[in-house]
Scaffold this motif. Structure first.
Motif, PDB file in Angstrom:
ATOM      1  N   ILE A  87     -41.702  -4.153  43.787  1.00 19.94           N
ATOM      2  CA  ILE A  87     -40.600  -3.205  43.661  1.00 19.94           C
ATOM      3  C   ILE A  87     -39.382  -3.854  44.291  1.00 19.94           C
ATOM      4  N   VAL A  88     -38.268  -3.896  43.560  1.00 19.30           N
ATOM      5  CA  VAL A  88     -37.077  -4.595  44.037  1.00 19.30           C
ATOM      6  C   VAL A  88     -35.941  -3.609  44.292  1.00 19.30           C
ATOM      7  N   ASP A  89     -35.445  -3.611  45.536  1.00 18.57           N
ATOM      8  CA  ASP A  89     -34.203  -2.913  45.841  1.00 18.57           C
ATOM      9  C   ASP A  89     -33.080  -3.870  45.468  1.00 18.57           C
ATOM     10  N   GLU A  90     -32.377  -3.578  44.381  1.00 18.66           N
ATOM     11  CA  GLU A  90     -31.413  -4.531  43.839  1.00 18.66           C
ATOM     12  C   GLU A  90     -30.038  -4.467  44.511  1.00 18.66           C
ATOM     13  N   ASP A  91     -29.914  -3.662  45.556  1.00 17.03           N
ATOM     14  CA  ASP A  91     -28.683  -3.711  46.344  1.00 17.03           C
ATOM     15  C   ASP A  91     -28.618  -5.056  47.059  1.00 17.03           C
ATOM     16  N   LEU A  92     -27.432  -5.642  47.103  1.00 11.73           N
ATOM     17  CA  LEU A  92     -27.248  -6.945  47.742  1.00 11.73           C
ATOM     18  C   LEU A  92     -26.599  -6.777  49.106  1.00 11.73           C
ATOM     19  N   TYR A  93     -27.054  -7.593  50.064  1.00 13.68           N
ATOM     20  CA  TYR A  93     -26.519  -7.553  51.420  1.00 13.68           C
ATOM     21  C   TYR A  93     -26.081  -8.962  51.801  1.00 13.68           C
ATOM     22  N   GLN A  94     -24.802  -9.125  52.161  1.00 17.18           N
ATOM     23  CA  GLN A  94     -24.270 -10.414  52.571  1.00 17.18           C
ATOM     24  C   GLN A  94     -24.619 -10.651  54.039  1.00 17.18           C
ATOM     25  N   VAL A  95     -25.578 -11.551  54.271  1.00 21.82           N
ATOM     26  CA  VAL A  95     -26.060 -11.792  55.630  1.00 21.82           C
ATOM     27  C   VAL A  95     -26.436 -13.261  55.786  1.00 21.82           C
ATOM     28  N   PRO A  96     -26.424 -13.775  57.023  1.00 24.67           N
ATOM     29  CA  PRO A  96     -27.032 -15.080  57.294  1.00 24.67           C
ATOM     30  C   PRO A  96     -28.507 -14.886  57.623  1.00 24.67           C
ATOM     31  N   PHE A  97     -29.300 -15.926  57.478  1.00 24.04           N
ATOM     32  CA  PHE A  97     -30.716 -15.809  57.817  1.00 24.04           C
ATOM     33  C   PHE A  97     -30.891 -15.686  59.332  1.00 24.04           C
ATOM     34  N   ILE A  98     -30.108 -16.442  60.090  1.00 25.95           N
ATOM     35  CA  ILE A  98     -30.075 -16.257  61.538  1.00 25.95           C
ATOM     36  C   ILE A  98     -28.623 -16.075  61.956  1.00 25.95           C
ATOM     37  N   ASP A  99     -28.426 -15.342  63.045  1.00 20.65           N
ATOM     38  CA  ASP A  99     -27.065 -15.000  63.462  1.00 20.65           C
ATOM     39  C   ASP A  99     -26.994 -15.040  64.987  1.00 20.65           C
ATOM     40  N   ASN A 100     -26.406 -16.137  65.521  1.00 17.27           N
ATOM     41  CA  ASN A 100     -26.270 -16.296  66.974  1.00 17.27           C
ATOM     42  C   ASN A 100     -27.614 -16.120  67.692  1.00 17.27           C
ATOM     43  N   GLU A 101     -28.604 -16.841  67.209  1.00 22.18           N
ATOM     44  CA  GLU A 101     -29.933 -16.766  67.804  1.00 22.18           C
ATOM     45  C   GLU A 101     -30.594 -18.139  67.700  1.00 22.18           C
ATOM     46  N   ILE A 102     -31.657 -18.331  68.437  1.00 19.54           N
ATOM     47  CA  ILE A 102     -32.352 -19.614  68.440  1.00 19.54           C
ATOM     48  C   ILE A 102     -32.983 -19.859  67.079  1.00 19.54           C
ATOM     49  N   ASP A 103     -32.827 -21.078  66.568  1.00 22.63           N
ATOM     50  CA  ASP A 103     -33.393 -21.441  65.265  1.00 22.63           C
ATOM     51  C   ASP A 103     -34.830 -21.925  65.467  1.00 22.63           C
ATOM     52  N   GLU A 104     -35.744 -20.982  65.379  1.00 20.54           N
ATOM     53  CA  GLU A 104     -37.157 -21.334  65.514  1.00 20.54           C
ATOM     54  C   GLU A 104     -37.720 -21.714  64.154  1.00 20.54           C
ATOM     55  N   HIS A 105     -38.670 -22.621  64.165  1.00 18.66           N
ATOM     56  CA  HIS A 105     -39.319 -22.983  62.905  1.00 18.66           C
ATOM     57  C   HIS A 105     -40.692 -22.332  62.828  1.00 18.66           C
ATOM     58  N   TYR A 106     -40.994 -21.806  61.672  1.00 17.84           N
ATOM     59  CA  TYR A 106     -42.293 -21.177  61.412  1.00 17.84           C
ATOM     60  C   TYR A 106     -42.919 -21.833  60.184  1.00 17.84           C
ATOM     61  N   GLU A 107     -44.238 -21.826  60.155  1.00 17.59           N
ATOM     62  CA  GLU A 107     -44.943 -22.260  58.948  1.00 17.59           C
ATOM     63  C   GLU A 107     -44.959 -21.068  57.999  1.00 17.59           C
ATOM     64  N   THR A 108     -44.107 -21.110  57.006  1.00 17.08           N
ATOM     65  CA  THR A 108     -43.960 -19.967  56.107  1.00 17.08           C
ATOM     66  C   THR A 108     -44.595 -20.232  54.755  1.00 17.08           C
ATOM     67  N   SER A 109     -44.717 -19.155  54.001  1.00 15.49           N
ATOM     68  CA  SER A 109     -45.317 -19.227  52.667  1.00 15.49           C
ATOM     69  C   SER A 109     -44.225 -19.350  51.608  1.00 15.49           C
ATOM     70  N   ILE A 110     -44.509 -20.144  50.594  1.00 11.29           N
ATOM     71  CA  ILE A 110     -43.562 -20.269  49.494  1.00 11.29           C
ATOM     72  C   ILE A 110     -43.815 -19.216  48.421  1.00 11.29           C
ATOM     73  N   TRP A 111     -44.937 -18.457  48.572  1.00 13.76           N
ATOM     74  CA  TRP A 111     -45.315 -17.506  47.529  1.00 13.76           C
ATOM     75  C   TRP A 111     -45.512 -16.081  48.039  1.00 13.76           C
ATOM     76  N   ASP A 112     -45.488 -15.848  49.362  1.00 15.46           N
ATOM     77  CA  ASP A 112     -45.804 -14.533  49.911  1.00 15.46           C
ATOM     78  C   ASP A 112     -44.758 -14.128  50.959  1.00 15.46           C
ATOM     79  N   GLY A 113     -43.740 -13.404  50.525  1.00 22.92           N
ATOM     80  CA  GLY A 113     -42.673 -12.988  51.431  1.00 22.92           C
ATOM     81  C   GLY A 113     -43.114 -11.929  52.424  1.00 22.92           C
ATOM     82  N   TYR A 114     -44.097 -11.118  52.041  1.00 26.28           N
ATOM     83  CA  TYR A 114     -44.602 -10.107  52.974  1.00 26.28           C
ATOM     84  C   TYR A 114     -45.269 -10.800  54.162  1.00 26.28           C
ATOM     85  N   TYR A 115     -46.005 -11.849  53.892  1.00 26.54           N
ATOM     86  CA  TYR A 115     -46.626 -12.635  54.964  1.00 26.54           C
ATOM     87  C   TYR A 115     -45.557 -13.209  55.881  1.00 26.54           C
ATOM     88  N   ASN A 116     -44.485 -13.754  55.312  1.00 28.44           N
ATOM     89  CA  ASN A 116     -43.413 -14.341  56.120  1.00 28.44           C
ATOM     90  C   ASN A 116     -42.747 -13.294  57.014  1.00 28.44           C
TER      91      ASN A 116
END
Length: 516
Positions: free
Chosen positions: A368-397
């Motif tokens: 289900i897609v909420d098609e409203d768009l939000y202009q945001v950065p992925f991180i904002d004035n915070e530490i850039d931590e690296h995670y092992e993320t999924s390329i196919w499962d956004g809920y997991y991420n």
């Protein structure tokens, strides 16, 4: 329309002492007696609290008796389900004679019943073509001067049926009744009933040379506004089911449902779908979030349950647009869903994924897609931590797997995790492949596209192209996978890297896991 169970919401005022006690009853014959409230009411009298009759002044009684023709005396109101012709002062169709007149009734009682009173010493009257007008035809000032109608005709009452267990409104019902007071009893303090003395249910009340009229429109926005908001403020707006999440006494989320126009709904709003289950108990009804430990699990349905929803691709459903059932490839499934994109940043094409890598353990889910768009950065004035993320499962991420990984922690993702949005608490930032799945939906359905940059929750790593490498930064900067649509041609759907601190469009998805 049929009548279902009704629930009554109690008043906060305690009338029990008055209703259960004995008081003075001014009977309809003018006498004073001591009676309980309901006994006095049922006998047609006026009740006064207290037990000293001399302190009560009853109004003078009209003791004239005769025959009364009234709706309340009709055996079956369905026998009067035909229009009244104002031009001929007669019914359209065969006249009904079998019931409707009772004799030895006081004038006062007959007027209370809105009937036609005829002074008479008869004990009973048999209606026929020769006397029907004398006993039953009366003035109808509600339609104007000079109008006459059969006193036995019922009027319409619009009211909201409520589920007896939840109190949720389930449907709007039109019921033919005789008196305004009967209509009031069908309502509640939350949804009062609406009486109309110029209409009936199911058929027109009247007709003349110019028109047929008096057909009740209980499902009109005007009538619903009167029942829901107790005024006409929203008479030009469509009403639907408004599902809103609240915390119960156990501090867990659960849904409430009310009838509201969309602009007043702070949760998930669903328009009326069918006449059988129009409101609050239809297939749009969301399940209460299920808590697992200190967090909430994703929504789940069996294949049979999901199939019974009969969803159509592109349909609005539970907080967004349904774009199809997404199936990851191997090793989760032998064959994955067809996607549209290119992981190598080249011209997009159709493909099915394999060698998925890290992610959750769900095999397929509706997106289900909420098609409203939000202009945001992925991180904002915070530490850039690296995670092992999924390329196919956004809920997991976003949320993790409820055991070894609790999802990424950034200001952006923390702003949506378990936070109420459109009536749901399980939105997530999609993975790159889920964005490709959305692009495939746009391409195959020729849907309107929104030009711009899109970010995903899949963090950049070279391992997706070359398993022997795992470079996660470029020039010491972190990136997420994203996409860009530069024009309205499908060839413009390009995979890009978006620097984490740069603004781009974010769209949020929901998933409904389908279990076999």
């Amino acid at each position: 329309m049929s009548i279902q169970f009704r629930s009554r919401i109690k008043s906060v005022i305690d009338y029990s002492k008055v209703l259960n006690g004995i008081g003075v009853c001014c009977d309809k014959d003018g006498n004073k007696t001591l009676k309980a409230f309901y006994d006095c009411f049922n006998d047609g009298g006026n009740y006064f609290p207290g037990t000293v009759p001399d302190l009560i002044s009853c109004p003078p009684a009209d003791t004239e008796k005769g025959c009364c023709c009234a709706c309340s005396f009709v055996d079956d109101l369905d026998n009067l389900s035909y229009p009244w012709n104002f031009d001929t002062n007669s019914p359209v169709g065969d006249q009904y004679y079998d019931s409707g007149v009772v004799c030895n009734v006081t004038r006062c009682e007959c007027e209370r019943l809105k009937g036609k009173f005829t002074l008479s010493t008869e004990e009973s009257v048999t209606l026929d073509a020769g006397n029907i007008d004398l006993y039953c035809y009366k003035d109808a000032p509600e339609f104007g001067t000079g109008y006459i109608i059969d006193a036995r005709y019922p009027r319409s009452c619009c009211h909201v049926d409520q589920d007896p267990n939840t109190g949720w409104p389930t449907q709007i019902v039109c019921e033919n009744i005789c008196l305004n007071s009967e209509c009031a009893e069908l309502g509640s303090t939350t949804y009062p009933a609406v009486y109309d003395d110029k209409s009936t249910c199911n058929v027109h009340l009247y007709q003349d040379a110019s028109e047929s009229g008096g057909f009740s429109q209980c499902n009109s926005p005007l009538k619903i506004s009167q029942m829901v908001n107790k005024n006409k403020t929203y008479q030009n707006l469509e009403f639907g089911s408004c599902y809103e999440l609240i915390k119960n006494t156990s501090n867990a989320f659960e849904y409430t449902c009310e009838l509201k126009p969309k602009i007043l709904c702070d949760g998930y709003w669903a328009e009326k779908e069918d006449s059988v289950h129009p409101y609050c108990d239809d297939r749009h009804t969301p399940n209460n979030p299920v808590k697992v430990g200190n967090v909430y699990d994703v929504q789940k349905l069996t294949s049979t349950q999901f199939t019974s929803l009969n969803l159509k691709i592109g349909q609005q459903y539970q907080g967004g647009r349904y774009i199809g059932v997404y199936t990851p490839g191997s090793p989760i499934n032998p064959i994955g869903s067809e996607l549209y994109g290119n992981l190598n940043f080249d011209i997009p094409s159709l493909f099915t994924p394999d060698n998925l890598g890290i992610g959750g353990n769900h095999k397929k889910w509706a997106i289900i897609v909420d098609e409203d768009l939000y202009q945001v950065p992925f991180i904002d004035n915070e530490i850039d931590e690296h995670y092992e993320t999924s390329i196919w499962d956004g809920y997991y991420n976003t949320y993790g797997n409820l055991t070894t990984f609790n999802g990424m922690h950034t200001k952006l993702l923390n702003s949506i995790k378990y936070k109420t949005r459109n009536g749901f608490i399980d939105y997530y930032l999609p993975s790159l492949y889920e964005l490709y799945f959305y692009w495939h939906y746009l391409k195959t359905t020729f849907s309107t596209r929104k030009i711009g940059k899109y970010i995903t929750s899949s963090l950049f790593s070279t391992k997706y192209i070359n398993e022997k490498t795992n470079t996660t930064k470029i020039n010491s900067k972190g990136f997420v996978y994203g996409g860009i649509i530069t024009d309205y041609t499908y060839a413009s759907y390009k995979t890009i890297l978006v620097e984490k601190t740069k603004q781009a469009n974010a769209m949020f998805f929901r998933k409904i896991v389908i279990e076999d």
